[in-house]
Design an enzyme around this catalytic site. Structure first.
Site, mmCIF file in Angstrom:
data_model
loop_
_atom_site.group_PDB
_atom_site.id
_atom_site.type_symbol
_atom_site.label_atom_id
_atom_site.label_comp_id
_atom_site.label_asym_id
_atom_site.label_seq_id
_atom_site.Cartn_x
_atom_site.Cartn_y
_atom_site.Cartn_z
ATOM 1 N N ASP A 1 1.431 -1.409 0.468
ATOM 2 C CA ASP A 1 -0.162 -0.114 0.596
ATOM 3 C C ASP A 1 0.811 1.169 0.332
ATOM 4 O O ASP A 1 0.774 2.227 1.083
ATOM 5 C CB ASP A 1 -0.669 0.345 1.342
ATOM 6 C CG ASP A 1 -1.856 -1.325 1.470
ATOM 7 O OD1 ASP A 1 -2.533 -1.773 0.002
ATOM 8 O OD2 ASP A 1 -2.160 -2.047 2.708
ATOM 9 N N GLU B 1 -10.474 -0.736 -6.218
ATOM 10 C CA GLU B 1 -10.446 0.662 -4.273
ATOM 11 C C GLU B 1 -9.377 0.707 -4.563
ATOM 12 O O GLU B 1 -8.540 1.089 -5.177
ATOM 13 C CB GLU B 1 -10.186 -0.726 -3.631
ATOM 14 C CG GLU B 1 -9.313 -1.777 -3.413
ATOM 15 C CD GLU B 1 -8.639 -2.981 -2.714
ATOM 16 O OE1 GLU B 1 -9.489 -3.032 -1.432
ATOM 17 O OE2 GLU B 1 -8.017 -3.544 -3.395
#
Length: 509
Positions: A33, A217
């Site tokens: 991430d 997402e």
């Protein structure tokens, strides 16, 4: 997962040839991430951290790495954790985003099933405080993956969402928002398509894709040349990266297509796009470190160029990654041992006294630092701050290849952190890569040899001082005060002096 996993991880990267392997950019732990932030001449890279054992996500803290050259990455350690939120549980430190404004730094952090919190710090490393003592956003269980953006007019926005995409207009405080939460429609026009449910001929409920793509997402929003970009993980499982563009930060958005395929070894991906020192980069994660998986991921980066019309081309994922530095490393100032272009077998540790350092170094472990500029005059000696481990060992300092050893430093007997020195076998000039190789004095005792905190070189102009070691160890010159010609000074006046391997202007007392 044991330390040797990471030795195999980097070794696996080297199978295709060390010179061509820069991805994944972090080899000392599993990171995911990526959230890149450019501030001044430094790129700050915030990541989540994946668990090293078992499956599933066990995520409790966030990590920070920095670079000034895009090829060497400094591990700044754990930057924040769930403990910074009084209302958070013991798991769920998911994809963060950090942005500076008003002389402060703001970390937007999704906590699994509990919404998105915000921390405020005075520096990019914190320390942090939780001004709200509650979630800033908590309207849906899909409230994850925040990305913050400040437009040219000063209006700040926060976007987020999994299988749904929302935004708010943040206030100047950056810890509150004006108006209502707005949902961005996920249609063929905006994100390439969507999923719909239907019943098949047997009356069973099924799901099908309408269109050619769909938002999943991980939104990343930014502006470039009057156009707004929305880059996101798309397509379901496995994910790939797609993007949309708009003339406004609030839309309408128009789907532009896929820009990166699904990563190897991971069913998820997560984008971060920045310009840094005149070049464009995209960060993502895959599962390519040895032992990697969809739950043990690793951050990577690629350089790319926009098309003439501002659109983003298809960007291949490579092992080579970014190989051209945008700056050089100076060897004549303190450099952290955890500044790494490539490592094998290396892990980092962190404590309040030393900060981050290389820990539990074994026989065969090594670190590579790229693009070190020794200048025209060059260097004649090197200094390392180390501490002996369980067994005796030594460090070989190499230039450009592991076979070109220019200095060897024995670490045995250093029970506490000590700065050691060695003359180089040759004057080193120009730009080179450095290797630090960790070796065992007794090859039957190969593990837990040493810890390594920092290093620097002395220029050739500081001749005669290079063999002065800290702590006044035996067999070397006594500690004292020297001028730049290496002459011992008894009564210093104004000028530049060397004491314990460090330069001082004036009297170093």
């Amino acid at each position: 997962m044991k330390k040797h996993l990471f030795a195999w991880a980097a070794a696996c990267m080297l199978a295709a040839g060390e010179a061509g392997a820069q991805n994944p950019i972090i080899q000392t732990r599993y990171t995911a991430d990526p959230a890149a932030c450019v501030y001044g001449d430094t790129l700050y890279l915030y990541t989540s951290v994946d668990n090293e054992e078992g499956e599933g996500y066990q995520k409790t803290f966030w990590q920070l790495y920095t670079t000034t050259d895009m090829v060497n990455w400094t591990d700044c350690g754990t930057v924040a954790s769930l403990a910074d939120f009084s209302w958070a549980g013991d798991n769920g430190a998911w994809a963060p985003h950090v942005i500076p404004r008003n002389g402060k730094w703001y970390m937007y952090a999704p906590i699994q099933m509990q919404g998105i919190g915000v921390l405020v710090g005075e520096t990019p490393c914190g320390p942090w405080r939780d001004p709200l003592r509650r979630a800033l956003i908590n309207h849906d269980i899909r409230d994850i993956d925040p990305t913050a953006f400040v437009d040219d007019d000063g209006q700040a926005y926060l976007y987020w969402g999994n299988n749904g995409l929302w935004y708010v207009k943040l206030t100047r405080s950056m810890v509150d928002y004006n108006g209502e939460i707005t949902e961005i429609p996920l249609t063929e026009e905006t994100v390439g398509g969507y999923e719909e449910k239907y019943k098949d001929e047997n009356g069973e409920e099924q799901t099908r894709l309408v269109g050619v793509d769909k938002y999943e997402e991980g939104p990343w929003v930014y502006k470039r040349r009057e156009k707004y970009y929305l880059v996101y993980a798309a397509g379901g499982i496995p994910e790939h990266l797609s993007y949309s563009m708009s003339d406004s930060p609030t839309g309408p958005w128009k789907y532009q297509g896929r820009i990166m395929d699904s990563p190897d070894g991971s069913f998820t991906t997560h984008p971060s796009v920045v310009d840094f020192k005149g070049r464009s980069y995209i960060f993502y994660h895959n599962g390519k470190l040895k032992g990697g998986s969809g739950f043990r991921r690793s951050v990577c980066v690629e350089q790319f160029e926009y098309n003439a019309d501002g659109t983003i081309p298809h960007i291949p994922m490579t092992k080579k990654g970014v190989y051209e530095p945008v700056a050089h490393v100076s060897p004549y100032v303190r450099q952290e041992a955890e500044t790494i272009a490539l490592s094998v077998g290396v892990r980092t540790a962190q404590d309040d006294r030393r900060g981050v350092y290389l820990d539990s170094l074994d026989m065969g472990d090594y670190v590579k630092v790229k693009a070190v500029d020794f200048g025209e005059d060059g260097a004649r000696s090197v200094r390392l701050c180390v501490r002996q481990g369980v067994n005796d060992g030594f460090i070989q300092v190499c230039i450009d290849s592991q076979s070109n050893v220019v200095a060897t430093i024995d670490v045995g007997g250093t029970q506490d952190w000590t700065e050691l020195a060695a003359d180089l076998d040759e004057v080193v000039c120009g730009v080179h890569d450095i290797y630090f190789r960790f070796r065992a004095t007794d090859t039957s005792k190969r593990n837990e040899l040493m810890q390594f905190d920092y290093w620097y070189f002395l220029p050739q102009t500081v001749s005669g001082v290079e063999s002065v070691k800290a702590e006044g160890r035996t067999g070397v010159a006594k500690p004292g005060l020297y001028d730049l010609s290496g002459r011992r000074v008894v009564k210093p006046g104004r000028g530049i002096y060397i004491k314990d391997g460090k330069k001082y202007v004036g009297q170093p007392f």
